[in-house]
Design a protein around this motif. Structure first.
Motif, PDB file in Angstrom:
ATOM      1  N   PRO A 261       0.842  -1.205   0.000  1.00 19.60           N
ATOM      2  CA  PRO A 261       0.000   0.000   0.000  1.00 19.60           C
ATOM      3  C   PRO A 261       0.878   1.257   0.000  1.00 19.60           C
ATOM      4  CG  PRO A 261      -0.045  -1.115   2.154  1.00 19.60           C
ATOM      5  CD  PRO A 261       0.713  -1.997   1.225  1.00 19.60           C
ATOM      6  N   PRO A 262       0.340   2.381  -0.456  1.00 19.72           N
ATOM      7  CA  PRO A 262       1.143   3.610  -0.480  1.00 19.72           C
ATOM      8  C   PRO A 262       1.609   3.974   0.933  1.00 19.72           C
ATOM      9  CG  PRO A 262      -1.080   3.975  -1.366  1.00 19.72           C
ATOM     10  CD  PRO A 262      -1.037   2.580  -0.892  1.00 19.72           C
ATOM     11  N   THR A 263       2.773   4.578   1.044  1.00 20.53           N
ATOM     12  CA  THR A 263       3.317   4.921   2.363  1.00 20.53           C
ATOM     13  C   THR A 263       2.654   6.181   2.904  1.00 20.53           C
ATOM     14  OG1 THR A 263       5.009   6.229   1.298  1.00 20.53           O
ATOM     15  CG2 THR A 263       5.576   3.944   1.820  1.00 20.53           C
ATOM     16  N   ALA A 264       2.695   6.336   4.234  1.00 16.95           N
ATOM     17  CA  ALA A 264       2.095   7.512   4.876  1.00 16.95           C
ATOM     18  C   ALA A 264       2.808   8.789   4.447  1.00 16.95           C
ATOM     19  CB  ALA A 264       2.168   7.356   6.389  1.00 16.95           C
ATOM     20  N   SER A 265       4.087   8.670   4.105  1.00 22.52           N
ATOM     21  CA  SER A 265       4.856   9.867   3.744  1.00 22.52           C
ATOM     22  C   SER A 265       4.565  10.321   2.319  1.00 22.52           C
ATOM     23  CB  SER A 265       6.344   9.564   3.865  1.00 22.52           C
ATOM     24  OG  SER A 265       6.677   8.469   3.020  1.00 22.52           O
ATOM     25  N   GLY A 266       3.992   9.444   1.518  1.00 16.62           N
ATOM     26  CA  GLY A 266       3.800   9.775   0.112  1.00 16.62           C
ATOM     27  C   GLY A 266       5.033   9.479  -0.726  1.00 16.62           C
ATOM     28  N   TRP A 267       6.102   9.103  -0.067  1.00 12.63           N
ATOM     29  CA  TRP A 267       7.367   8.779  -0.744  1.00 12.63           C
ATOM     30  C   TRP A 267       7.308   7.346  -1.273  1.00 12.63           C
ATOM     31  CZ3 TRP A 267      12.117  10.433  -2.255  1.00 12.63           C
ATOM     32  CH2 TRP A 267      13.177   9.540  -2.286  1.00 12.63           C
ATOM     33  N   SER A 268       7.785   7.132  -2.471  1.00  9.54           N
ATOM     34  CA  SER A 268       7.855   5.756  -2.974  1.00  9.54           C
ATOM     35  C   SER A 268       9.237   5.196  -2.685  1.00  9.54           C
ATOM     36  CB  SER A 268       7.633   5.714  -4.481  1.00  9.54           C
ATOM     37  OG  SER A 268       6.452   6.394  -4.793  1.00  9.54           O
ATOM     38  N   PRO A 269       9.320   4.195  -1.835  1.00 12.85           N
ATOM     39  CA  PRO A 269      10.626   3.630  -1.479  1.00 12.85           C
ATOM     40  C   PRO A 269      11.392   3.194  -2.718  1.00 12.85           C
ATOM     41  CG  PRO A 269       8.922   2.726  -0.074  1.00 12.85           C
ATOM     42  CD  PRO A 269       8.221   3.512  -1.135  1.00 12.85           C
ATOM     43  N   GLU A 270      12.681   3.475  -2.729  1.00 13.50           N
ATOM     44  CA  GLU A 270      13.493   3.136  -3.891  1.00 13.50           C
ATOM     45  C   GLU A 270      14.388   1.935  -3.598  1.00 13.50           C
ATOM     46  OE1 GLU A 270      15.512   6.579  -5.387  1.00 13.50           O
ATOM     47  OE2 GLU A 270      13.671   7.778  -5.351  1.00 13.50           O
ATOM     48  N   VAL A 271      14.798   1.275  -4.674  1.00 11.02           N
ATOM     49  CA  VAL A 271      15.691   0.121  -4.532  1.00 11.02           C
ATOM     50  C   VAL A 271      16.945   0.388  -5.357  1.00 11.02           C
ATOM     51  CG1 VAL A 271      15.898  -2.379  -4.721  1.00 11.02           C
ATOM     52  CG2 VAL A 271      13.629  -1.353  -4.440  1.00 11.02           C
ATOM     53  N   LEU A 272      18.094   0.352  -4.704  1.00 16.25           N
ATOM     54  CA  LEU A 272      19.355   0.612  -5.400  1.00 16.25           C
ATOM     55  C   LEU A 272      20.349  -0.510  -5.129  1.00 16.25           C
ATOM     56  CD1 LEU A 272      19.824   4.372  -4.391  1.00 16.25           C
ATOM     57  CD2 LEU A 272      18.902   3.499  -6.540  1.00 16.25           C
ATOM     58  N   THR A 273      21.334  -0.616  -6.002  1.00 22.63           N
ATOM     59  CA  THR A 273      22.423  -1.559  -5.720  1.00 22.63           C
ATOM     60  C   THR A 273      23.691  -0.744  -5.483  1.00 22.63           C
ATOM     61  OG1 THR A 273      23.100  -1.734  -8.026  1.00 22.63           O
ATOM     62  CG2 THR A 273      21.437  -3.298  -7.278  1.00 22.63           C
ATOM     63  N   TYR A 274      24.599  -1.296  -4.688  1.00 25.96           N
ATOM     64  CA  TYR A 274      25.872  -0.604  -4.426  1.00 25.96           C
ATOM     65  C   TYR A 274      26.871  -1.621  -3.890  1.00 25.96           C
ATOM     66  CZ  TYR A 274      25.342  -0.819   0.644  1.00 25.96           C
ATOM     67  OH  TYR A 274      25.244  -1.277   1.936  1.00 25.96           O
TER      68      TYR A 274
END
Ligand code: GDP
Length: 369
Positions: A261-274
């Motif tokens: 579900p959408p987050t309370a912050s409105g931010w879409s969590p990102e996925v990165l590699t490093y």
């Protein structure tokens, strides 16, 4: 008779002379100063040192925060109270991942990256499992080699004693002291294998989950709760032969996040590699965190979350103190033992037993009041 006279010097012992020995020193060493305990600093002295950024005094104050002694706690609470107006001005970032995910390697590199631009960084930890904390006083220092010797970094291992709630509260209080001492970046590290993530989540602005590719647990149910808390998921060790699997895992996480579900912050969590070890992709991870802060500060979520967290900690502290007051009471302890035996033997129902103990507690508390 002179005092040096020895019976062995008598004629009948001729041929043998005995000299007086050296006078024996008293059994108590007169040169040894009685060991006095270092007097406790006043809260005023501590606050003054903290506000100046004195690391020794900050450490001393944190030790008092962590102490179980009432006397130490009284001073610690005064210090926290006085530091509160100077706190809050930092980015609080929670970092979690299973052992071996590369947390310490990454924190070392992330830390150096942000300190390039100035500022200060405190690295705290929540880890109520005493086995690990025993070794980690030294362990943490060697694990974060470069940060450990960086003049702008303060590394403090997890307080060892107590329940998760208690340990978490102390870490939260330590954040206040660190911020008052000018640390404008706070990392709170936790081992990603239990309840401690929830505790960390309740005290940070950004929650970073470090994952590994190819461990087969990418989409396991157990991680779901933690994944839902994450504002960023970073797949570490994307180096050498592992780049392909890391990118695959990235794609899997991305599509899994779409189902949340959408987050309370409105931010879409990102996925990165490093790669923490080879220092690849570090600025990108940090760029994501910068963008998150800009986003939540603009939409008001940053302040709303901090207020909510403050409220949460108020109730957590009340709950903890009430429980402690109840369970520390010797009469209650005795009655609990009796009631437990009664319940076990079916002589009393759980509810009747609970009411009985609570009634004793409340009647006692009233007389105290
Ligand atoms: P922690 O238990 O999560 O703190 O993990 P550590 O930082 O101690 O790392 C665990 C192991 O993984 C160590 O042997 C590290 O050298 C190794 N490691 C950490 N980061 C990387 C990375 O980016 N790439 C590779 N190949 N190994 C890494």
């Amino acid at each position: 008779m002179n005092q040096h006279h020895h019976i062995e010097n008598d004629d009948k012992y001729s041929g043998l002379t005995v000299n007086s020995g050296v006078t024996q020193p008293p059994s108590v060493n007169p040169y040894l100063k009685p060991r006095r305990r270092k007097p406790l600093p006043t809260s005023g002295e501590l606050v003054e040192g903290i506000l100046k950024g004195d690391v020794t005094i900050l450490s001393r104050a944190v030790t008092l925060v962590e102490s179980l002694s009432h006397e130490h706690q009284a001073i610690a609470q005064e210090v926290i109270e006085k530091c509160l107006p100077y706190s809050g001005n930092s980015r609080r970032i929670g970092i979690t991942g299973v052992p071996g995910a590369g947390k310490s390697t990454s924190i070392d590199v992330f830390g150096l990256h942000i300190l390039k631009d100035g500022g200060k960084l405190a690295v705290l930890a929540i880890d109520p499992s005493s086995e690990r904390t025993k070794g980690s006083i030294l362990g943490d220092k060697t694990r974060m080699e470069r940060l450990a010797v960086h003049p702008s970094a303060f590394i403090r291992p997890s307080p060892s004693a107590g329940s998760l709630g208690g340990v978490a509260r102390k870490t939260r209080e330590t954040i206040v002291l660190c911020e008052a001492a000018g640390y404008n970046n706070i990392f709170v590290e936790t081992v990603g294998v239990g309840q401690s993530e929830t505790a960390v989540h309740s005290m940070v602005d950004f929650f970073l989950l470090i994952q590994l590719a190819g461990t087969g647990d990418e989409l396991q149910g157990i991680k779901r709760g933690i994944m839902e808390m994450a504002d960023g998921i970073v797949i570490n060790k994307a180096d050498g032969d592992n780049i392909g699997p890391a990118q695959l895992a990235q794609a899997q996480y991305r599509s899994a996040l779409h189902l949340f579900p959408p987050t309370a912050s409105g931010w879409s969590p990102e996925v990165l590699t490093y790669s923490g070890y080879y220092e690849l992709g570090i600025p990108e991870v940090w760029d994501m965190i910068d963008r998150y802060f800009a986003f939540v500060k603009a939409n008001g979520y940053f302040d709303a979350k901090r207020h909510e967290q403050a409220r949460y900690w108020m109730y957590e502290t009340i709950d903890e103190q009430l429980r402690k007051h109840f369970y520390d009471n010797p009469e209650i302890q005795q009655q609990l033992a009796r009631c437990e035996a009664d319940v076990y033997a079916n002589r009393r129902s759980s509810f009747a037993a609970a009411s009985l103990v609570l009634a004793t507690y409340f009647s006692e508390t009233k007389t105290v009041l």
